[in-house]
Enzyme design. Structure first.
Site, PDB file in Angstrom:
ATOM      1  N   PRO A 234       0.813  -1.214   0.000  1.00  9.63           N
ATOM      2  CA  PRO A 234       0.000   0.000   0.000  1.00  9.63           C
ATOM      3  C   PRO A 234       0.848   1.266   0.000  1.00  9.63           C
ATOM      4  O   PRO A 234       1.608   1.512   0.927  1.00  9.63           O
ATOM      5  CB  PRO A 234      -0.809  -0.108   1.292  1.00  9.63           C
ATOM      6  N   GLU A 235       0.746   2.025  -1.060  1.00 12.57           N
ATOM      7  CA  GLU A 235       1.325   3.367  -1.107  1.00 12.57           C
ATOM      8  C   GLU A 235       0.139   4.328  -1.254  1.00 12.57           C
ATOM      9  O   GLU A 235      -0.998   3.929  -1.056  1.00 12.57           O
ATOM     10  CB  GLU A 235       2.319   3.469  -2.272  1.00 12.57           C
TER      11      GLU A 235
ATOM     12  N   LYS B 261       0.643   7.954   3.254  1.00 13.48           N
ATOM     13  CA  LYS B 261       0.148   6.584   3.447  1.00 13.48           C
ATOM     14  C   LYS B 261      -0.620   6.433   4.758  1.00 13.48           C
ATOM     15  O   LYS B 261      -1.045   5.329   5.102  1.00 13.48           O
ATOM     16  CB  LYS B 261       1.327   5.608   3.431  1.00 13.48           C
TER      17      LYS B 261
ATOM     18  N   ARG C  26      15.776  -3.487  -0.089  1.00 12.07           N
ATOM     19  CA  ARG C  26      14.646  -3.766  -0.963  1.00 12.07           C
ATOM     20  C   ARG C  26      15.143  -3.752  -2.399  1.00 12.07           C
ATOM     21  O   ARG C  26      16.323  -3.518  -2.657  1.00 12.07           O
ATOM     22  CB  ARG C  26      13.519  -2.756  -0.772  1.00 12.07           C
TER      23      ARG C  26
END
Length: 290
Positions: free
Chosen positions: A2-3, A61, A274
DNA sequence: GGGGGTTCCTGTACGC
DNA sequence: TGCGTACAGGAACCCC
């Protein structure tokens, strides 16, 4: 993951259902989802029960519901958080961490469930403080406005970005500089801007900074229009449905596939614990810093 | 005080 | 088949 677009899709689904609703009962299934709740201000359940939800808001967010008590119920989805609307008595979803039973005039009784597989997300009751002429939860006040907010100051962003001494992607992910951008949309906006993720911010020209900002806005708006990015069951709207934007990605997750501009295979490198995805031809690696 | 590395957390994919 | 391990990453936290 979720962004901003995914959180906004959830907010838009939630708002018409719960605005004006009264919270009848709260059940904390897993207290680890309350890690951002400051218990010194009061008991999470006690601060919510009988309160009325006045509105559902978002910055970056973070999402929050303003309450009749003057506080806000803050929701962060983290990596795998979901807010789902269910009928009372419906079968429980997996990984339910918090359950709110609410009563609404328009939709009757509903259950708002906070589902979070990896427990990077959280719920918290927090005080509202004034900022930029609006009320925001105190734990959201330190982050910058997001680029879809009409009060976002482009000139200030360009100046602050160029004052930093770091790589451009690290800066885009810094929520105190600009909020709402995560790993996926950072990679997409940099691909569209033809900038390598490790380009030193002090060497980004004002024109390049404006291009990046424009591409960030473009990718966020497009993802929002397509209901967000879903790779698996980890991101869904309040009704449990996936978004379609994963079909529109040009860089993220496409390592080994041809760049849609030049045909050279997209490369993935490990960065900030990441993945960073880029085209080695369109997005030239910067010279080593002096 | 800013930059950057580490940590939290669990399901899935993959190698042996 | 089953076990161990790597991997996904937002944001708080800590250290330099």
């Amino acid at each position: 993951m979720p962004e901003l677009p995914e959180v906004e899709v959830v907010r838009r689904g939630l708002a018409p259902a719960v605005t004006g609703a009264q919270i009848a009962h709260v059940e904390v299934v897993d207290a680890r989802s309350l890690k951002r709740h400051d218990a010194r201000r009061g008991d999470f359940v006690g601060m919510l029960e009988q309160a009325q939800i006045n509105s559902v808001e978002r910055r970056g967010k973070f999402m929050w519901m303003t309450l009749s008590t003057g506080d806000a119920l803050v929701v962060h989805l983290g990596m795998s958080g979901q807010v789902l609307l269910r009928e009372p008595g419906a079968d429980d979803d997996r990984h339910v961490r918090i359950r709110l039973d609410v009563s609404t005039a328009a939709h009757g009784d509903l259950v708002v469930t906070f589902v979070d597989q990896r427990i990077f997300g959280s719920m918290a009751v927090d005080a509202l403080v004034e900022q930029h002429g609006a009320l925001v939860p105190s734990q959201v006040a330190h982050i910058a406005l997001d680029p879809l907010d009409e009060r976002f100051d482009d000139d200030a962003f360009v100046a602050a970005l160029r004052r930093k001494r770091t790589g451009i992607k690290r800066a885009l992910l810094d929520q105190t500089l600009v909020s709402g951008i995560g790993n996926i949309y950072a990679d997409e906006a940099l691909w569209a801007s033809r900038l390598h993720y490790d380009r030193p911010t002090e060497r980004v020209t004002p024109a390049q900074a404006r291009t990046v900002l424009a591409e960030v806005r473009a990718v966020l708006r497009k993802a929002l229009a397509e209901g967000g990015t879903s790779f698996d069951a980890q991101y869904v709207n309040v009704n449990g449905q996936a978004g379609y934007f994963s079909h529109s990605l040009n860089a993220y997750g496409r390592q080994g596939e041809a760049c849609s501009r030049c045909g050279v295979p997209i490369v993935r490198e490990s960065f900030m614990n990441r993945g960073s995805h880029f085209c080695p031809v369109c997005q030239r690696r910067p010279r080593a810093r002096l």
